[in-house]
Design a protein around this motif. Structure first.
Motif, short mmCIF file in Angstrom:
data_model
loop_
_atom_site.label_atom_id
_atom_site.label_comp_id
_atom_site.label_asym_id
_atom_site.label_seq_id
_atom_site.Cartn_x
_atom_site.Cartn_y
_atom_site.Cartn_z
N ARG A 298 -47.90 14.04 115.57
CA ARG A 298 -47.41 15.34 116.04
C ARG A 298 -46.25 15.18 117.02
NH1 ARG A 298 -52.21 19.15 117.73
NH2 ARG A 298 -50.81 20.76 117.02
N ASN A 299 -46.26 14.10 117.76
CA ASN A 299 -45.19 13.88 118.74
C ASN A 299 -44.12 12.92 118.21
OD1 ASN A 299 -46.85 11.62 118.81
ND2 ASN A 299 -46.59 11.28 121.01
N ALA A 300 -43.86 12.98 116.91
CA ALA A 300 -42.90 12.05 116.29
C ALA A 300 -41.52 12.14 116.93
CB ALA A 300 -42.80 12.34 114.79
N ASP A 301 -41.06 13.34 117.20
CA ASP A 301 -39.72 13.49 117.79
C ASP A 301 -39.66 12.87 119.18
OD1 ASP A 301 -38.93 14.84 115.53
OD2 ASP A 301 -39.16 16.83 116.40
N GLN A 302 -40.71 13.05 119.95
CA GLN A 302 -40.76 12.48 121.30
C GLN A 302 -40.76 10.96 121.23
OE1 GLN A 302 -44.18 13.67 123.62
NE2 GLN A 302 -43.82 12.07 125.14
N ILE A 303 -41.57 10.42 120.33
CA ILE A 303 -41.62 8.96 120.17
C ILE A 303 -40.24 8.43 119.80
CG2 ILE A 303 -42.50 7.07 118.71
CD1 ILE A 303 -45.14 8.66 118.51
N ASP A 304 -39.62 9.07 118.82
CA ASP A 304 -38.33 8.60 118.34
C ASP A 304 -37.28 8.64 119.45
OD1 ASP A 304 -36.59 7.72 116.13
OD2 ASP A 304 -35.59 9.62 116.54
N GLN A 305 -37.23 9.73 120.20
CA GLN A 305 -36.22 9.82 121.26
C GLN A 305 -36.50 8.80 122.36
OE1 GLN A 305 -35.47 13.65 123.13
NE2 GLN A 305 -33.42 12.95 123.65
N GLU A 306 -37.76 8.65 122.74
CA GLU A 306 -38.08 7.68 123.79
C GLU A 306 -37.74 6.25 123.34
OE1 GLU A 306 -42.18 8.41 124.71
OE2 GLU A 306 -41.72 10.21 125.89
N CYS A 307 -38.04 5.93 122.08
CA CYS A 307 -37.71 4.60 121.56
C CYS A 307 -36.21 4.39 121.49
CB CYS A 307 -38.34 4.40 120.19
SG CYS A 307 -40.12 4.06 120.26
N MET A 308 -35.49 5.42 121.08
CA MET A 308 -34.04 5.30 120.99
C MET A 308 -33.45 5.04 122.38
SD MET A 308 -31.24 8.12 119.88
CE MET A 308 -31.65 9.00 121.36
N ILE A 309 -33.90 5.82 123.37
CA ILE A 309 -33.38 5.64 124.73
C ILE A 309 -33.72 4.23 125.24
CG2 ILE A 309 -33.65 6.39 127.12
CD1 ILE A 309 -34.03 9.26 125.99
N GLU A 310 -34.95 3.82 125.00
CA GLU A 310 -35.37 2.48 125.45
C GLU A 310 -34.52 1.40 124.81
OE1 GLU A 310 -39.13 -0.31 124.38
OE2 GLU A 310 -39.64 1.64 125.26
N ALA A 311 -34.31 1.51 123.49
CA ALA A 311 -33.59 0.46 122.76
C ALA A 311 -32.11 0.42 123.10
CB ALA A 311 -33.79 0.66 121.26
N PHE A 312 -31.48 1.58 123.12
CA PHE A 312 -30.03 1.62 123.29
C PHE A 312 -29.59 1.58 124.75
CE2 PHE A 312 -30.36 2.88 118.89
CZ PHE A 312 -29.25 2.29 118.32
N SER A 313 -30.49 1.81 125.67
CA SER A 313 -30.10 1.74 127.07
C SER A 313 -30.45 0.39 127.68
CB SER A 313 -30.77 2.86 127.88
OG SER A 313 -32.17 2.69 127.90
N GLY A 314 -31.07 -0.47 126.89
CA GLY A 314 -31.40 -1.81 127.36
C GLY A 314 -32.53 -1.84 128.36
N GLU A 315 -33.37 -0.79 128.34
CA GLU A 315 -34.50 -0.76 129.28
C GLU A 315 -35.65 -1.61 128.78
OE1 GLU A 315 -35.54 3.33 129.84
OE2 GLU A 315 -33.60 3.82 130.69
N GLY B 11 -17.75 8.84 123.22
CA GLY B 11 -16.77 8.23 124.09
C GLY B 11 -17.39 7.28 125.09
N GLY B 12 -16.77 6.16 125.28
CA GLY B 12 -17.18 5.21 126.29
C GLY B 12 -18.55 4.64 126.06
N GLY B 13 -19.00 3.69 126.80
CA GLY B 13 -20.33 3.18 126.60
C GLY B 13 -20.31 1.70 126.78
N LYS B 14 -21.50 1.09 126.75
CA LYS B 14 -21.55 -0.33 127.05
C LYS B 14 -20.72 -1.10 126.06
CE LYS B 14 -25.97 -1.29 124.86
NZ LYS B 14 -27.30 -1.68 125.05
N GLY B 15 -19.90 -1.97 126.56
CA GLY B 15 -19.06 -2.79 125.70
C GLY B 15 -18.08 -1.97 124.90
N SER B 16 -17.55 -0.91 125.45
CA SER B 16 -16.65 -0.05 124.69
C SER B 16 -15.54 -0.84 124.04
CB SER B 16 -16.02 0.99 125.62
OG SER B 16 -16.97 1.87 126.08
N ALA B 17 -15.30 -0.52 122.80
CA ALA B 17 -14.18 -1.13 122.11
C ALA B 17 -12.91 -0.40 122.52
CB ALA B 17 -14.38 -1.00 120.60
N THR B 18 -11.79 -1.06 122.37
CA THR B 18 -10.52 -0.42 122.69
C THR B 18 -10.27 0.68 121.67
OG1 THR B 18 -9.73 -2.55 123.45
CG2 THR B 18 -8.08 -0.86 123.04
#
Length: 198
Positions: A181-198, A43-50
């Motif tokens: 070994r830290n694949a999950d951490q890398i993936d989550q950090e990259c996802m947050i960085e990419a999708f939050s526009g940081e 629900g909701g988010g940047k540029g939410s569609a109607t």
């Protein structure tokens, strides 16, 4: 669990996700399948569609996963949904050693795609199923594909060698890649960085 690896599919990982293990949200199920799927809808988010009134009603009161939600938090959020599945006869287990940090009394995701195999149960329990992060929903994030490309680039730059899926639905490990070994951490950090526009 839903995570990003197979979000799900459902949960999801369900979803790759994930086990949020790939790590976050959505519906992903297992971290070990090598596929990460981006969440279904939230629900909701940047540029939410109607959204239509029906979509609003189907999301009303449902728990909302954030991109920084931990695996253990996400599993807690799914307990109402999993309890509902169990009450409707869908076999669910316990996390066991899949998630040692989880409450020992927690329920775990079924080994089936409930929406496909038991659609009547999915419909009955949908109101309890957590919503994936809105940033990961192409219908609510008009910049989804750009953000998705940045996510894949970040993973590769940081040593998580992955190939994107053509529809933006997730990723696969590159042939012969050995995940760090830290694949999950890398993936989550990259996802947050990419999708939050940081």
């Amino acid at each position: 669990m839903p995570n990003k690896k197979n979000l799900f599919l459902s949960c999801a990982v369900l979803a790759v996700t994930l086990v949020t293990g790939c790590s976050s949200g959505g519906d992903a199920e297992s971290k070990d399948d090598g596929v990460v799927s981006v969440a279904e809808s939230g629900g909701g988010g940047k540029g939410s569609a109607t959204k239509s009134p029906a979509a609003d009603a189907s999301e009303s009161g449902r728990p909302q996963i954030r991109m920084d939600t931990t695996d253990a938090e996400e599993l807690r959020m799914y307990q109402g949904y999993l309890r509902c599945l169990k009450d409707h006869g869908v076999p669910v287990g316990s996390p066991g050693n899949k998630m040692p940090e989880a409450d020992p009394g927690s329920l775990w995701f079924p080994g089936m795609d409930v929406a496909k195999e038991r659609p009547e149960v999915e419909k009955a329990c949908l109101g309890k199923r957590p919503l994936p992060p809105p940033e990961l929903d192409p219908k609510k994030n008009p910049e989804f594909m750009d953000d998705y490309t940045k996510w894949i680039e970040c993973n590769n730059r940081r040593g998580l060698k992955v190939d994107p899926l053509p529809d933006g639905g997730g990723w696969n490990y590159k042939a012969g890649a050995t995940p760090p070994r830290n694949a999950d951490q890398i993936d989550q950090e990259c996802m947050i960085e990419a999708f939050s526009g940081e």
